[in-house]
Motif scaffolding. Structure first.
Motif, PDB file in Angstrom:
ATOM      1  N   THR A 258      -7.000 -10.584  -0.293  1.00 33.72           N
ATOM      2  CA  THR A 258      -6.047  -9.676   0.344  1.00 33.72           C
ATOM      3  C   THR A 258      -6.735  -8.357   0.704  1.00 33.72           C
ATOM      4  O   THR A 258      -6.598  -7.851   1.818  1.00 33.72           O
ATOM      5  N   LYS A 262      -7.415  -6.899   4.473  1.00 34.43           N
ATOM      6  CA  LYS A 262      -6.810  -5.619   4.844  1.00 34.43           C
ATOM      7  C   LYS A 262      -7.884  -4.639   5.335  1.00 34.43           C
ATOM      8  O   LYS A 262      -7.743  -4.007   6.388  1.00 34.43           O
ATOM      9  N   GLU A 280       1.120  -8.902   9.711  1.00 33.21           N
ATOM     10  CA  GLU A 280       1.868  -9.339   8.539  1.00 33.21           C
ATOM     11  C   GLU A 280       0.873  -9.965   7.580  1.00 33.21           C
ATOM     12  O   GLU A 280       0.353 -11.064   7.827  1.00 33.21           O
ATOM     13  N   LEU A 281       0.542  -9.239   6.524  1.00 34.90           N
ATOM     14  CA  LEU A 281      -0.456  -9.739   5.559  1.00 34.90           C
ATOM     15  C   LEU A 281       0.266 -10.178   4.294  1.00 34.90           C
ATOM     16  O   LEU A 281       0.774  -9.360   3.530  1.00 34.90           O
ATOM     17  N   LYS A 282       0.335 -11.495   4.097  1.00 31.39           N
ATOM     18  CA  LYS A 282       0.974 -12.003   2.885  1.00 31.39           C
ATOM     19  C   LYS A 282      -0.052 -11.945   1.750  1.00 31.39           C
ATOM     20  O   LYS A 282      -1.244 -12.032   2.020  1.00 31.39           O
ATOM     21  N   PRO A 283       0.411 -11.835   0.499  1.00 31.13           N
ATOM     22  CA  PRO A 283      -0.554 -11.765  -0.611  1.00 31.13           C
ATOM     23  C   PRO A 283      -1.391 -13.048  -0.651  1.00 31.13           C
ATOM     24  O   PRO A 283      -0.842 -14.150  -0.605  1.00 31.13           O
ATOM     25  N   LEU A 284      -2.708 -12.900  -0.716  1.00 30.54           N
ATOM     26  CA  LEU A 284      -3.600 -14.066  -0.705  1.00 30.54           C
ATOM     27  C   LEU A 284      -4.165 -14.311  -2.103  1.00 30.54           C
ATOM     28  O   LEU A 284      -4.524 -13.361  -2.799  1.00 30.54           O
ATOM     29  N   GLU A 318      -0.736 -12.697  11.817  1.00 25.40           N
ATOM     30  CA  GLU A 318      -0.227 -13.009  10.477  1.00 25.40           C
ATOM     31  C   GLU A 318      -1.366 -13.611   9.666  1.00 25.40           C
ATOM     32  O   GLU A 318      -2.091 -14.485  10.149  1.00 25.40           O
ATOM     33  N   GLY A 320      -2.059 -15.478   5.971  1.00 28.84           N
ATOM     34  CA  GLY A 320      -1.360 -16.053   4.825  1.00 28.84           C
ATOM     35  C   GLY A 320      -2.165 -17.167   4.191  1.00 28.84           C
ATOM     36  O   GLY A 320      -3.340 -17.360   4.528  1.00 28.84           O
ATOM     37  N   SER A 321      -1.529 -17.913   3.300  1.00 29.31           N
ATOM     38  CA  SER A 321      -2.281 -18.944   2.593  1.00 29.31           C
ATOM     39  C   SER A 321      -1.357 -19.990   1.989  1.00 29.31           C
ATOM     40  O   SER A 321      -0.152 -19.780   1.876  1.00 29.31           O
ATOM     41  N   GLN A 322      -1.959 -21.116   1.605  1.00 29.70           N
ATOM     42  CA  GLN A 322      -1.282 -22.130   0.799  1.00 29.70           C
ATOM     43  C   GLN A 322      -2.244 -22.487  -0.314  1.00 29.70           C
ATOM     44  O   GLN A 322      -3.440 -22.652  -0.059  1.00 29.70           O
ATOM     45  N   TYR A 330      -6.426 -20.739   3.752  1.00 29.16           N
ATOM     46  CA  TYR A 330      -6.068 -19.441   4.304  1.00 29.16           C
ATOM     47  C   TYR A 330      -5.870 -19.609   5.810  1.00 29.16           C
ATOM     48  O   TYR A 330      -6.501 -20.472   6.418  1.00 29.16           O
TER      49      TYR A 330
END
Lengths: 401, 151
Positions: A258, A262, A280-284, A318, A320-322, A330
């Motif tokens: 993250t 950023k 939109e940066l989701k927590p990684l 955006e 993000g991750s799974q 990512y």
């Protein structure tokens, strides 16, 4: 008794699968009688009427067991046994002595000291003879099987060693070729810098010192020389960068993905004055990787995203991750100018570009480098895109060492 | 420019174009007339030790800066660096390697041999000019070298 099928037979006088039994007796009647008792076992029976003849056979063939008459004219059973034991190749062949008279303990001891496996007294009881011989026949069969398997194992081992050697050799050749190619890549990009610097530098001097003497067309043409040589300079620099980063030894540690994403985004936005896509940066989740190289991955993917959203009214990115058990996926998603899926195979090739220079500038090194970095980390990278909605890049990284 | 035998900058560069660009950059800071340009490693050593074509030169006067390319004919830059840093007479001369090579082993080896600075030639003309001019100003005008010992 169950018999193990044997396909290999090392005796010349019998069919494969059978073992040899040697009967030694000076009396043809005894030989015949014993043969008929043992016949039902289906093994290969060899008869010898003297110790000498027995030795001849023993030197030619392997025998599972020897039935040896003690009382023979000339060379008796004990003398024959002594000669047999004298041969190193025969010292383990089991001997059953057959004796007619009431053997004293002394004789018996003599037999055992000569390596007798057993004694049988005349008249022979068929069941006794049969069961005693059967033990040794089975033993011979098992011994033969073990020997055969040992040979097969040794052969397999040899074959494996040979194949391993071939693999090692090919691997070495491959590594050398790779090294050579990388060295070549480095040398080419390195040696190209000097002439490019010359063209860039001297065309600039031409503009500075003689620009006032050129008309508009002259200035335009010179401008093309300048911008093209600068582009070539960037290409050479990126190629050099590519070869450098590709060869760098990986220094892995736990990465705060993250924070990297950023800080890369902020750096890039600072360089594109006036352009700030919505992020939109989701927590990684953290990943395990080389900080410099993974930072480079974000630099390349995010600068692509910023570049290709340049013509959108509202540019959106955006990140993000799974998470999966061993690895994380990512993604970097943009709503920019996507590409047609049929060109996807070209996306990660060195110097491959899916957009014209006038549309979006670039050298075609960035994604090739990203792919190389991810592959060196043991991960995968792919992209999904369509022309209207934009592009998503996915890459995987291990979440721990 | 090469008339000066007591230069403040010794430029060791075999590529005449790079040399000219460097001289032009130094000219802008009025340092060009203090530059002596040699074209290979052997000539650099001859100049510093007063041998060969430079026999009789007063070798007690050292340049305030040596700009050294690594890829040179005859004797390469690393050899030149090794020789002058190993010699009591020349080891105090500040040497800046100015090269196209950004290879780690060249950088590591140069520092190991005692280089004072290592600069990769920028590709862009403006950056290249600025780098060379800044180096010249820093080492010739700002940096304080030790007093020369006679004999």
């Amino acid at each position: 008794m169950p018999s193990t099928p044997i396909t290999e037979f090392d005796g010349a006088s019998g069919p494969p699968g059978k073992v040899n039994i040697l009967l030694v007796d000076d009396q043809p009647g005894n030989l015949l009688a014993h043969e008929s008792i043992l016949d039902e076992m289906g093994e290969n029976i060899v008869k010898a009427s003297s110790g000498r003849e027995a030795l001849d056979w023993l030197l030619r063939e392997d025998f599972a067991v020897i039935l040896l008459d003690v009382n023979m004219p000339g060379m008796d059973g004990f003398e024959t046994a002594e000669l047999i034991r004298g041969r190193s190749c025969l010292e383990k062949t089991p001997i059953i002595f057959i004796t007619g008279y009431n053997t004293t303990d002394l004789d018996r001891l003599k037999g055992y000291s000569l390596g007798a496996a057993d004694y049988i007294f005349l008249p022979v009881i068929p069941q006794v003879l049969n069961s005693k011989v059967r033990v040794f026949v089975e033993l011979a069969r098992q011994t033969r099987l073990i020997r055969r398997q040992t040979e097969i194992l040794a052969r397999n081992n040899q074959e494996q060693t040979r194949q391993l050697q071939i693999i090692q050799k090919l691997n070495q050749e491959c590594q050398e070729a790779n090294k050579e190619l990388e060295g070549f890549c480095h040398t080419v990009s390195h040696d190209l810098r000097a002439p490019v610097r010359g063209i860039v530098g001297f065309s600039q001097l031409l503009v500075q010192d003689y620009g006032s003497k050129l008309d508009e067309e002259g200035k335009r043409l010179l401008g093309i020389v300048q911008s093209e040589s600068q582009r070539m300079g960037r290409l050479v620099d990126e190629l050099l960068h590519f070869s450098h980063l590709g060869r760098r030894t990986l220094r892995k540690s736990a990465l705060d993905m993250t924070a990297i994403a950023k800080s890369v985004f902020e750096d890039l936005v600072a360089r594109h004055a006036g352009r700030r896509p919505e992020l939109e940066l989701k927590p990684l989740p953290p990943a395990c990787g080389d900080a410099t190289l993974i930072r480079q991955v974000f630099i390349n993917l995010l600068s692509n995203a910023i570049k290709f959203t340049g013509r959108r009214e509202v540019a959106r990115i955006e990140i993000g991750s799974q998470s999966e058990s061993q690895r994380n996926i990512y993604y970097v998603k943009d709503n920019g100018a996507g590409f047609d899926a049929k060109h996807a195979n070209k996306l990660f090739g060195l110097f491959e570009r899916l957009h014209g220079q006038e549309e979006f500038e670039g050298t075609g090194v960035g994604l090739a480098l990203v792919k190389r970095i991810i592959h060196r980390h043991g991960g995968r990278i792919w992209a999904e895109s369509n022309v209207t909605e934009g592009t998503t890049f996915y890459f995987t990284l291990q979440n721990e060492e | 420019m090469n008339a000066v035998h007591e230069p403040e900058i010794l430029l060791v560069e075999d590529n005449p174009n790079d040399a000219e660009l460097a001289l032009r950059a130094l000219q802008k800071r009025h340092l060009a007339n203090k530059v002596f340009h040699v074209k290979d490693g052997q000539e650099a050593l001859d100049f510093l030790f007063g041998t060969g074509p430079y026999a009789g030169r007063d070798t007690r006067r050292h340049p305030k800066l040596m700009l050294l390319d690594l890829k040179l004919p005859k004797l390469d830059g690393l050899e030149v660096l090794r020789t002058i840093k190993a010699d009591q007479r020349t080891k105090n001369i500040p040497v800046v390697v100015l090269t196209s090579s950004s290879q780690q082993r060249d950088i590591v080896e140069s520092y190991h041999l005692g280089v004072n600075s290592y600069v990769v030639k920028p590709m862009e003309f403006d950056s290249f000019s600025a780098a060379v001019a800044d180096l010249g100003c820093y080492w010739v005008l700002l940096n304080q070298a030790p007093e020369m010992q006679d004999g």
